[in-house]
Design a protein around this motif. Structure first.
Motif, PDB file in Angstrom:
ATOM      1  N   ILE A  61       0.821  -1.219   0.000  1.00 21.54           N
ATOM      2  CA  ILE A  61       0.000   0.000   0.000  1.00 21.54           C
ATOM      3  C   ILE A  61       0.857   1.272   0.000  1.00 21.54           C
ATOM      4  N   LYS A  62       2.142   1.142   0.342  1.00 22.04           N
ATOM      5  CA  LYS A  62       3.024   2.309   0.310  1.00 22.04           C
ATOM      6  C   LYS A  62       3.166   2.842  -1.111  1.00 22.04           C
ATOM      7  N   HIS A  63       3.067   1.921  -2.076  1.00 23.21           N
ATOM      8  CA  HIS A  63       3.268   2.296  -3.481  1.00 23.21           C
ATOM      9  C   HIS A  63       1.976   2.205  -4.280  1.00 23.21           C
ATOM     10  N   ASP A  64       0.873   1.879  -3.621  1.00 23.84           N
ATOM     11  CA  ASP A  64      -0.340   1.585  -4.372  1.00 23.84           C
ATOM     12  C   ASP A  64      -1.575   2.109  -3.606  1.00 23.84           C
ATOM     13  N   ASN A  65      -1.950   3.351  -3.898  1.00 25.92           N
ATOM     14  CA  ASN A  65      -3.107   3.945  -3.208  1.00 25.92           C
ATOM     15  C   ASN A  65      -4.400   3.215  -3.515  1.00 25.92           C
ATOM     16  N   LYS A  66      -4.461   2.667  -4.767  1.00 25.37           N
ATOM     17  CA  LYS A  66      -5.672   1.961  -5.181  1.00 25.37           C
ATOM     18  C   LYS A  66      -5.905   0.740  -4.283  1.00 25.37           C
ATOM     19  N   LEU A  67      -4.804   0.068  -3.920  1.00 26.32           N
ATOM     20  CA  LEU A  67      -4.922  -1.116  -3.056  1.00 26.32           C
ATOM     21  C   LEU A  67      -5.393  -0.702  -1.664  1.00 26.32           C
ATOM     22  N   SER A  68      -4.854   0.415  -1.163  1.00 28.37           N
ATOM     23  CA  SER A  68      -5.255   0.920   0.152  1.00 28.37           C
ATOM     24  C   SER A  68      -6.768   1.182   0.171  1.00 28.37           C
ATOM     25  N   ASP A  69      -7.270   1.843  -0.883  1.00 23.81           N
ATOM     26  CA  ASP A  69      -8.719   2.111  -0.987  1.00 23.81           C
ATOM     27  C   ASP A  69      -9.489   0.804  -1.094  1.00 23.81           C
ATOM     28  N   GLY A  70      -8.949  -0.138  -1.885  1.00 22.47           N
ATOM     29  CA  GLY A  70      -9.604  -1.435  -2.079  1.00 22.47           C
ATOM     30  C   GLY A  70      -9.734  -2.194  -0.756  1.00 22.47           C
ATOM     31  N   LEU A  71      -8.698  -2.115   0.088  1.00 24.27           N
ATOM     32  CA  LEU A  71      -8.731  -2.818   1.374  1.00 24.27           C
ATOM     33  C   LEU A  71      -9.762  -2.173   2.318  1.00 24.27           C
ATOM     34  N   LEU A  72      -9.841  -0.839   2.260  1.00 22.22           N
ATOM     35  CA  LEU A  72     -10.855  -0.136   3.078  1.00 22.22           C
ATOM     36  C   LEU A  72     -12.273  -0.524   2.634  1.00 22.22           C
ATOM     37  N   GLU A  73     -12.444  -0.572   1.316  1.00 20.86           N
ATOM     38  CA  GLU A  73     -13.740  -0.991   0.745  1.00 20.86           C
ATOM     39  C   GLU A  73     -14.070  -2.405   1.215  1.00 20.86           C
ATOM     40  N   MET A  74     -13.048  -3.278   1.163  1.00 22.02           N
ATOM     41  CA  MET A  74     -13.240  -4.669   1.573  1.00 22.02           C
ATOM     42  C   MET A  74     -13.673  -4.734   3.042  1.00 22.02           C
ATOM     43  N   TYR A  75     -13.060  -3.902   3.864  1.00 22.56           N
ATOM     44  CA  TYR A  75     -13.421  -3.880   5.289  1.00 22.56           C
ATOM     45  C   TYR A  75     -14.901  -3.518   5.465  1.00 22.56           C
ATOM     46  N   LYS A  76     -15.361  -2.558   4.663  1.00 21.47           N
ATOM     47  CA  LYS A  76     -16.783  -2.161   4.750  1.00 21.47           C
ATOM     48  C   LYS A  76     -17.675  -3.337   4.348  1.00 21.47           C
ATOM     49  N   LYS A  77     -17.268  -4.050   3.302  1.00 21.46           N
ATOM     50  CA  LYS A  77     -18.040  -5.225   2.877  1.00 21.46           C
ATOM     51  C   LYS A  77     -18.093  -6.253   4.009  1.00 21.46           C
ATOM     52  N   ILE A  78     -16.959  -6.453   4.669  1.00 23.41           N
ATOM     53  CA  ILE A  78     -16.898  -7.428   5.773  1.00 23.41           C
ATOM     54  C   ILE A  78     -17.836  -6.986   6.897  1.00 23.41           C
ATOM     55  N   GLN A  79     -17.806  -5.702   7.227  1.00 24.33           N
ATOM     56  CA  GLN A  79     -18.723  -5.183   8.263  1.00 24.33           C
ATOM     57  C   GLN A  79     -20.173  -5.505   7.889  1.00 24.33           C
ATOM     58  N   GLY A  80     -20.482  -5.308   6.599  1.00 20.22           N
ATOM     59  CA  GLY A  80     -21.838  -5.581   6.109  1.00 20.22           C
ATOM     60  C   GLY A  80     -22.203  -7.049   6.275  1.00 20.22           C
ATOM     61  N   HIS A  81     -21.270  -7.938   5.896  1.00 18.80           N
ATOM     62  CA  HIS A  81     -21.536  -9.381   6.021  1.00 18.80           C
ATOM     63  C   HIS A  81     -21.749  -9.770   7.486  1.00 18.80           C
ATOM     64  N   VAL A  82     -20.920  -9.196   8.367  1.00 19.03           N
ATOM     65  CA  VAL A  82     -21.020  -9.546   9.800  1.00 19.03           C
ATOM     66  C   VAL A  82     -22.348  -9.029  10.364  1.00 19.03           C
ATOM     67  N   THR A  83     -22.708  -7.793  10.022  1.00 18.10           N
ATOM     68  CA  THR A  83     -23.969  -7.223  10.523  1.00 18.10           C
ATOM     69  C   THR A  83     -25.147  -8.087  10.072  1.00 18.10           C
ATOM     70  N   MET A  84     -25.105  -8.483   8.794  1.00 15.29           N
ATOM     71  CA  MET A  84     -26.201  -9.298   8.261  1.00 15.29           C
ATOM     72  C   MET A  84     -26.247 -10.651   8.974  1.00 15.29           C
TER      73      MET A  84
END
Ligand code: SF4
Ligand code: SF4
Length: 294
Positions: free
Chosen positions: A264-287
């Motif tokens: 992620i030091k060299h790849d901002n897109k990956l950093s954003d992708g991981l944050l997005e993934m975390y939100k998806k995980i939160q959604g799955h857990v809540t459901m």
């Protein structure tokens, strides 16, 4: 809310530690809760290469091992009979009896079996748990001693440190054996890392089978994505398994990884992708919580 996320893979070298360590730094400071990291890959803990924490303390993980006094022993053989691990060697004819420590599971059955008071116990170290600080985040690492076959007690000692109020990223050992089951036990979500190859798919199928048995909810990250391997995508679709993120294969990333650098030091897109993934995980857990699956 606190969340316990295990990162696992059916085999080593798939990118499990890449995902867990990059996810840790992608979330650290970006989510409300403190983010902690737990390295349960106790046979070969290597997250520290990427996390670079400051060592604060180190503790032995101890177990009790029986010690037999041949002077008190009547060589009745009850302990040998009770020991399911076949860890006691007795040769009555020459008056020899001893515990083979590497095989002993510390179950205590031999002590219960002995009516002659010939067995006492001594502490034995199975491994270490180390606490590191990473700018206010906790990094807990377990490592078993060379020659120790029992990883589970060390994994339990690492997981004992989990704070329910924090977001915990838990790096699992590779494979589908007992240490993996111990690691994913009682976590909220398991990220299974795979790669788009026939070997990757084979190990993913084993992993899915295991995780379905443990009852955890899970999703998949495809590392080294970009190779057209439709069988993997077809499998995910057919089994209704959420695809959380794809990390493209890039030569530059492999070079950075080999130098112990975070992607992620060299790849901002990956950093954003991981944050997005975390939100998806939160959604799955809540459901899953709503549906009573957690
Ligand atoms: S503690 Fe259990 S495994 Fe160890 S020697 Fe005794 S009976 Fe065998
Ligand atoms: S049960 Fe006790 S007395 Fe019997 S063989 Fe074992 S150590 Fe010796």
């Amino acid at each position: 809310m606190g969340l316990k996320i295990a990162v696992a893979s059916g085999k080593g070298g798939t990118g499990k530690t890449t995902v867990s360590t990059n996810l840790f730094f992608a979330l650290k400071g970006k989510v409300e809760e403190r983010v902690d990291f737990f390295d349960c890959d106790v046979e070969e803990p290597n997250s520290g290469i990427f996390l670079k924490g400051n060592l604060e303390s180190e503790k032995d993980v101890l177990t009790n091992i029986p010690v037999i006094d041949p002077q008190k022993c009547t060589f009745c053989g009850r302990c040998v009979h009770y020991c399911e691990a076949h860890a006691i060697l007795m040769v009555k004819e020459i008056g020899h009896i001893a515990v083979m420590e590497d095989l002993c599971t510390s179950c205590g059955a031999c002590i219960y079996a002995c009516n002659d008071g010939a067995i006492t116990e001594k502490p034995k170290s199975l491994g270490k748990v180390r606490h590191y600080d990473i700018d206010g985040s906790r990094f807990i690492e377990g490592e078993i001693n060379i020659g120790t076959a029992f990883a589970t007690p060390v994994i339990k000692a690492v997981k004992k440190e989990i704070d329910d109020k924090a977001v915990s990223i838990i790096d699992s050992p590779p494979g589908t054996s007992c240490p993996v089951i111990e690691t994913v036990h009682n976590t909220d979500f398991v990220i299974v890392v795979t790669e788009p190859t026939p070997f990757g798919l084979h190990d993913l199928k084993l992993m899915v089978e295991t995780i379905r048995q443990t009852g955890n909810i899970f999703g998949v990250v495809i590392n080294k994505a970009g190779f057209a391997y439709d069988e993997l995508y077809n499998f995910l679709k057919k089994e209704n398994i959420p695809l959380l993120l794809e990390i493209p294969f890039e030569r530059e990333s492999a070079k950075n990884y080999s130098h112990g650098e975070l992607l992620i030091k060299h790849d901002n897109k990956l950093s954003d992708g991981l944050l997005e993934m975390y939100k998806k995980i939160q959604g799955h857990v809540t459901m899953a919580k709503k549906e009573g699956a957690l």
